[in-house]
Design a protein around this motif. Sequence first.
Motif, PDB file in Angstrom:
ATOM      1  N   GLY A 420       0.817  -1.213   0.000  1.00 17.11           N
ATOM      2  CA  GLY A 420       0.000   0.000   0.000  1.00 17.11           C
ATOM      3  C   GLY A 420       0.850   1.260   0.000  1.00 17.11           C
ATOM      4  N   GLN A 421       1.927   1.255   0.782  1.00 23.40           N
ATOM      5  CA  GLN A 421       2.822   2.411   0.796  1.00 23.40           C
ATOM      6  C   GLN A 421       3.475   2.611  -0.567  1.00 23.40           C
ATOM      7  N   GLY A 422       3.920   1.510  -1.193  1.00 25.64           N
ATOM      8  CA  GLY A 422       4.641   1.626  -2.448  1.00 25.64           C
ATOM      9  C   GLY A 422       3.752   1.829  -3.655  1.00 25.64           C
ATOM     10  N   CYS A 423       2.664   1.057  -3.724  1.00 26.91           N
ATOM     11  CA  CYS A 423       1.826   1.075  -4.926  1.00 26.91           C
ATOM     12  C   CYS A 423       0.831   2.227  -4.942  1.00 26.91           C
ATOM     13  N   LEU A 424       0.389   2.695  -3.764  1.00 27.78           N
ATOM     14  CA  LEU A 424      -0.640   3.730  -3.719  1.00 27.78           C
ATOM     15  C   LEU A 424      -0.139   5.054  -3.171  1.00 27.78           C
ATOM     16  N   HIS A 425       0.859   5.024  -2.285  1.00 27.58           N
ATOM     17  CA  HIS A 425       1.386   6.276  -1.720  1.00 27.58           C
ATOM     18  C   HIS A 425       2.700   6.699  -2.362  1.00 27.58           C
ATOM     19  N   GLY A 426       3.230   5.873  -3.271  1.00 26.42           N
ATOM     20  CA  GLY A 426       4.417   6.257  -4.012  1.00 26.42           C
ATOM     21  C   GLY A 426       5.714   6.210  -3.236  1.00 26.42           C
ATOM     22  N   ALA A 427       5.749   5.516  -2.091  1.00 23.34           N
ATOM     23  CA  ALA A 427       6.977   5.423  -1.309  1.00 23.34           C
ATOM     24  C   ALA A 427       7.998   4.564  -2.046  1.00 23.34           C
TER      25      ALA A 427
END
Length: 511
Positions: A420-427
């Motif tokens: 969720g952090q990587g795929c949706l929040h761009g982390a």
Amino acid sequence: MGGRVAIAATGPVSLAAGREVALAGGNAVDVAVAAAMAAMSTEPGIVSLAGGAFISAWPAGGDPVVIDGNVEMPGRGLPADRFGGGVDEVSFGYGGGVTLFGGHGSVATPGSVTACELAVEELGTVPWADVVAPAARACRAGYPVGAAATHYLSFSAHPLFGRDPEALAIVTREDGSPLEPGDVCTNHLLAEVLDLVARDGASVLSTGEIGRAMVADMAAHGGLVTHRDFAEYAPLVRPPVRRAVGDWDLAVNPPPSVGGPMLAVMLGEMGRRGDWHWPDIIEIQRAVLSYRRSVHDVSGDLDAAGHELLLSVDRHGLAGLPTSASTANVSAVDSDGTACTITVSSGYGAGITVPGTGLLLNNALGEPELNRLGLHKMAPGIRLASNMAPTTGRTRDGRVLAIGSPGADRITTALMQVLGQGCLHGADLAHAIEAPRLHVSFDADGTPVVDHESDDAIADAVRGLGLRGTDHGRHQMFFGGVGAAFRHADGVVEAAGDPRREAAVEVVARA
């Protein structure tokens, strides 16, 4: 061949095995399997070669696949009176207190090495013998024991492994005292077994010499694994469950795995919500894990239950939900775009070896959380429940991901938050893994409790929802140990490990 491979391994021995195979020209599948084989050979108490595995691979230019090498309920051809026994109840203080069954009757039919061999044969580029060789050398030359293994063994060595002198010798110092982090151990007997596996294939451990010895020992001590179990066992190649999350097409472990469908539902709901916040994470986990606790974990048909869950949520969202232990992970991605991640488990361990082999056995039948119907209540040939959820993913612009985690029932919640952090929040990869996490669990009466790492926004969300929360501090191993490898759109690869658990990462130039 050329190019590079990014590896997220379990520790220095696992990483060295992957590095050696990468330098020999291996692709991401070869590298991940070599790292997994080394981990299973040199991390006693955490994993072993006689356990289960799920291998999620997405070849460059091909379709994603999952190879199911999970453990299976044994006992084909045995009379009814052989079931329900052959186990010892063991309790010790690990994790606040654990009670499980060890002994011969706790051992399920293993499949991890057979699955690894199939992956190399079908998707790899180097010979099987070359993939196995680093693990054998490590067992001979000596391997440092990591902190996670020594912590577990400080509780379990004598209560669980003490019934078998050969097993106890593997998990303690020569004088019988507890292992300490960094102690160097050898396992010459297992090195000889690995030599046979390299030369003659994984069948050595099932229908071959070692498998026959295991079956004879099982028959003599109340175990259930038979020649028929080994002869009829085969790794299963399954299409993964696909979920679109942001720009990503993610391939998740399918039913009958429990962890895969739960992760797929969580990811699908996060994708629908888009810019999620901590109350969303709590709400999604609460709904999905409540369903798992009350319905899925007591199902007699995990394959059917998993597909029913996925279909219901696809149609109706979370409103469509029916209302009725030790692991290790390695991940690799190469610059050609092949991704592979492998999660392996042997449970807490049966506390025994196949005599004269140095091969520790699983206790998958003795883990209560994987056998909610009761001891030996499944029919022979049924794959056991599993939390393992190795995941691969791609985007249209050429990015590639391989990711997984150990952590029992926290595997799915750790992965949902990192993805969720990587795929949706761009982390970026490292920040997505380092970000604080939470996990919703339930009291005996079904009341939800939010365990979380120290973070003001999480604490505010817990209070805002009127729930009870427990702050465990920063970066606790309880919340998983995510390892991931990543290919950028321009072909540059990287890997990241989790500060919560021992990890070793590297980018290696292939020959």
